[in-house]
Every structure is written in structure tokens, then in C-alpha cells.
Design an enzyme around this catalytic site. Structure first.
Site, PDB file in Angstrom:
ATOM      1  N   HIS A 162      -8.627  -0.323   6.794  1.00 41.03           N
ATOM      2  CA  HIS A 162      -9.058  -1.383   5.904  1.00 41.03           C
ATOM      3  C   HIS A 162      -9.777  -2.309   6.176  1.00 41.03           C
ATOM      4  O   HIS A 162     -10.235  -3.522   5.606  1.00 41.03           O
ATOM      5  CB  HIS A 162      -7.646  -1.886   5.150  1.00 41.03           C
ATOM      6  CG  HIS A 162      -6.927  -0.804   4.324  1.00 41.03           C
ATOM      7  ND1 HIS A 162      -5.943  -0.070   4.961  1.00 41.03           N
ATOM      8  CD2 HIS A 162      -7.158  -0.218   3.134  1.00 41.03           C
ATOM      9  CE1 HIS A 162      -5.273   0.652   4.405  1.00 41.03           C
ATOM     10  NE2 HIS A 162      -6.161   0.696   2.769  1.00 41.03           N
TER      11      HIS A 162
ATOM     12  N   GLU B 207      -3.168  -0.397  -4.282  1.00 46.88           N
ATOM     13  CA  GLU B 207      -4.492  -0.644  -3.446  1.00 46.88           C
ATOM     14  C   GLU B 207      -4.776  -2.268  -3.462  1.00 46.88           C
ATOM     15  O   GLU B 207      -4.099  -2.884  -4.191  1.00 46.88           O
ATOM     16  CB  GLU B 207      -5.496   0.223  -4.044  1.00 46.88           C
ATOM     17  CG  GLU B 207      -5.212   1.688  -3.909  1.00 46.88           C
ATOM     18  CD  GLU B 207      -5.349   2.220  -2.580  1.00 46.88           C
ATOM     19  OE1 GLU B 207      -5.868   1.557  -1.594  1.00 46.88           O
ATOM     20  OE2 GLU B 207      -4.771   3.183  -2.402  1.00 46.88           O
TER      21      GLU B 207
ATOM     22  N   HIS C 198       0.830  -1.329   0.082  1.00 47.01           N
ATOM     23  CA  HIS C 198      -0.203   0.020   0.160  1.00 47.01           C
ATOM     24  C   HIS C 198       0.728   1.227   0.061  1.00 47.01           C
ATOM     25  O   HIS C 198       0.619   2.311  -0.949  1.00 47.01           O
ATOM     26  CB  HIS C 198      -1.155  -0.045   1.136  1.00 47.01           C
ATOM     27  CG  HIS C 198      -2.009   1.101   1.204  1.00 47.01           C
ATOM     28  ND1 HIS C 198      -1.766   2.352   1.884  1.00 47.01           N
ATOM     29  CD2 HIS C 198      -3.030   1.320   0.700  1.00 47.01           C
ATOM     30  CE1 HIS C 198      -2.789   3.182   1.698  1.00 47.01           C
ATOM     31  NE2 HIS C 198      -3.695   2.515   0.937  1.00 47.01           N
TER      32      HIS C 198
ATOM     33  N   CYS D 267       4.195 -18.677   5.005  1.00 48.23           N
ATOM     34  CA  CYS D 267       4.044 -19.398   5.975  1.00 48.23           C
ATOM     35  C   CYS D 267       2.961 -20.780   5.588  1.00 48.23           C
ATOM     36  O   CYS D 267       3.432 -21.580   4.663  1.00 48.23           O
ATOM     37  CB  CYS D 267       3.250 -18.881   7.111  1.00 48.23           C
ATOM     38  SG  CYS D 267       3.539 -19.519   8.644  1.00 48.23           S
TER      39      CYS D 267
END
Length: 283
Positions: A123, A91, A86, A185
């Protein structure tokens, strides 16, 4: 005197036989402040390309003894890469398989982080009101404005995403149309959606959370039982190479596939993704 924290998983009273991580494991693997740094993008992107986040919409993961692990997307693994992207001018939109709200592992939220928490609040509505992934997939074409697909980590990525034809279609579109794919991950478990059909990630190398580490976490009460399957084993069966066998915060780039090994890699992955995407779209 040293106070000993419990290694017993903590009860999640919102569901029968469900558990959060133990006090001990949270003391070892979570922090009220993140390691966010290096957010320096003096010439951010100014165009229309954006990120599609494929988030988790289910909280409860069954373990081998029938107990449920109360999970979702890991906040650090989700928010730090997005913070960098961002700041670099990109965006993002959020989609889930069902179109229902994103589930977060709130027990890992960096509640005292003065940069990450305001970013999350700004957000939050995107995560609470995501798009339905099938609707996004139906509109994808060579001119779509998504520059990247981002699949955050957290054990919630093991639920639904590996079997989703919509996830498979989104990934196939991204690779074939020269877009970035970003994950870390447990997020790469989503790549398993490609295993029963066209698999453009065959032969790619990634970093991911090691199966060996997942097999150890029940000992400290991070999970209330062992997983019933291990995503690393399955990724290898479909032709992917996992280059790490430990957790060091390592990140890796293979063409436009950008990955990290754990929440400790979230900040570095955010930097890598921002730099690579700026080079591709703002050069």
C-alpha cells in the site's frame, strides 16, 4: 558488560538543527517486530464502503528551544489498525492537507515484521501519492462511500491538522452522517480543528497520549526539546474528556468515536475498529 545507549537526540542531517530520537529512547519504545495479532475475520465485509486516512504531510515540529523534532506518522499506529481493517474487508484511501506524500517516523518502522512490512509495501503508493483533502471534502455528501475517518498518531499530527478547515469539515461530515472516527496517541490533536466552529465532538470521551508523558520525553532524548503547546489541554478546553493519564495500551469507544492511548494500543484499536465496523456494515 552492559552497553549504555545514548540519551542524546540523534542529528537528522536532512535539515538544519533537526533531530531524531536518541538511541536509548528507540531501544525502549520501538521494536523490529510489532505485536500484531488476533487478525481473524472469517466473514469480512464485501461492500464498497472504505476508510479515509488523514495522514501527516510535514516532518519537522519546532520545540521550545528552537530545535526541530523529525517526526511524521508513527508506522505502528498507522499500519496495525489498517491491517485489521483491511483484513476485515475495508479498503482505504489516503489524503493529506497538501496532497503531498505522507511523512512517516521511519525510525519506528518494524523492519523485521513479516506481516506488517509486506502490507506496507503493498500500500506504499497510497501514502506516496495521497489525495488532497480539500478535494475529498468538496465531494462529501450523505451517500459518500467512506465508512470511517482514521487519523493516525505520531507527533506529525500536531502539524497543520489542528488548524485545518478541511480536517474540521471532514470530521463534521463523519459525525453528522453517523460514520466512525478512529484515532490514537497524538492523532486526536486533529480534533482541535473543530474548536473554532461547529464542534460535534463536544462532550465525547477519548483515550490519547497524555500531556504529562510528552513533558517527560525530552529527558530521554525522544524529542530534542519540549513541545510549545500540549494538545490534551486544548482538547479539554473544547469540551472533550481524556479518560487516561497513563500509557497502558487502553482503547475506548464513545458512540462511533474509537480511540487508543499510544502505539501500545494500535493492535487493540485495530481489533475494536474492525469489530465495530463489521457489526455496522456487514451484519
Amino acid at each position: 558488560m552492559t552497553v549504555q545507549t545514548s540519551k542524546n537526540p540523534q542529528v537528522d542531517i536532512a535539515e538544519d538543527n533537526a533531530f531524531f530520537p536518541s538511541e536509548y529512547s528507540l531501544s525502549q519504545y520501538t521494536s523490529p517486530v510489532s505485536d500484531l495479532d488476533g487478525v481473524d475475520y472469517p466473514k469480512p465485509y464485501r461492500g464498497k464502503h472504505k476508510i479515509l486516512v488523514i495522514a501527516a504531510d510535514e516532518r519537522y515540529l519546532p520545540t521550545d528551544n528552537g530545535k526541530l523534532f523529525s517526526t511524521g506518522n508513527h508506522p505502528i499506529e498507522t499500519l496495525l489498525p489498517l491491517y485489521h481493517l483491511h483484513a476485515a474487508g475495508f479498503e482505504f484511501e489516503v489524503a493529506t492537507i497538501s496532497g503531498l506524500m505522507t511523512k512517516f517516523e521511519y525510525w519506528a518502522m518494524p523492519q523485521k515484521d513479516e506481516k506488517v512490512m509486506p502490507f506496507f509495501e503493498q500500500h506504499k503508493s497510497l501514502f506516496r501519492n495521497p489525495k488532497k483533502l480539500a478535494d475529498v471534502v468538496a465531494s462529501l455528501n450523505a451517500d459518500s462511500e467512506y465508512a470511517a475517518i482514521f487519523v493516525p498518531g505520531g507527533h506529525g499530527a500536531l502539524i497543520g491538522l489542528p488548524e485545518s478547515q478541511d480536517v474540521a469539515a471532514a470530521l463534521q461530515w463523519a459525525i453528522k452522517n453517523d460514520r466512525f472516527v478512529i484515532s490514537l496517541c497524538h492523532g486526536p490533536a486533529a480534533f482541535l480543528a473543530l474548536r473554532h466552529g461547529d464542534n460535534p465532538l463536544n462532550g465525547y470521551s477519548i483515550c490519547a497520549f497524555p500531556d504529562a508523558a510528552d513533558k517527560q520525553t525530552p529527558e530521554i532524548g525522544y524529542m530534542p526539546g519540549h513541545l510549545t503547546w500540549y494538545f490534551g489541554e486544548e482538547l479539554k478546553k473544547m469540551g472533550m474528556n481524556i479518560i487516561n493519564d497513563d500509557i497502558t495500551g487502553r482503547v475506548h469507544k464513545d458512540r462511533k468515536l474509537l480511540t487508543g492511548d499510544s502505539p501500545f494500543a494500535a493492535n487493540a484499536l485495530g481489533k475494536l475498529a474492525a469489530q465495530e465496523m463489521l457489526a455496522a456494515y456487514a451484519g
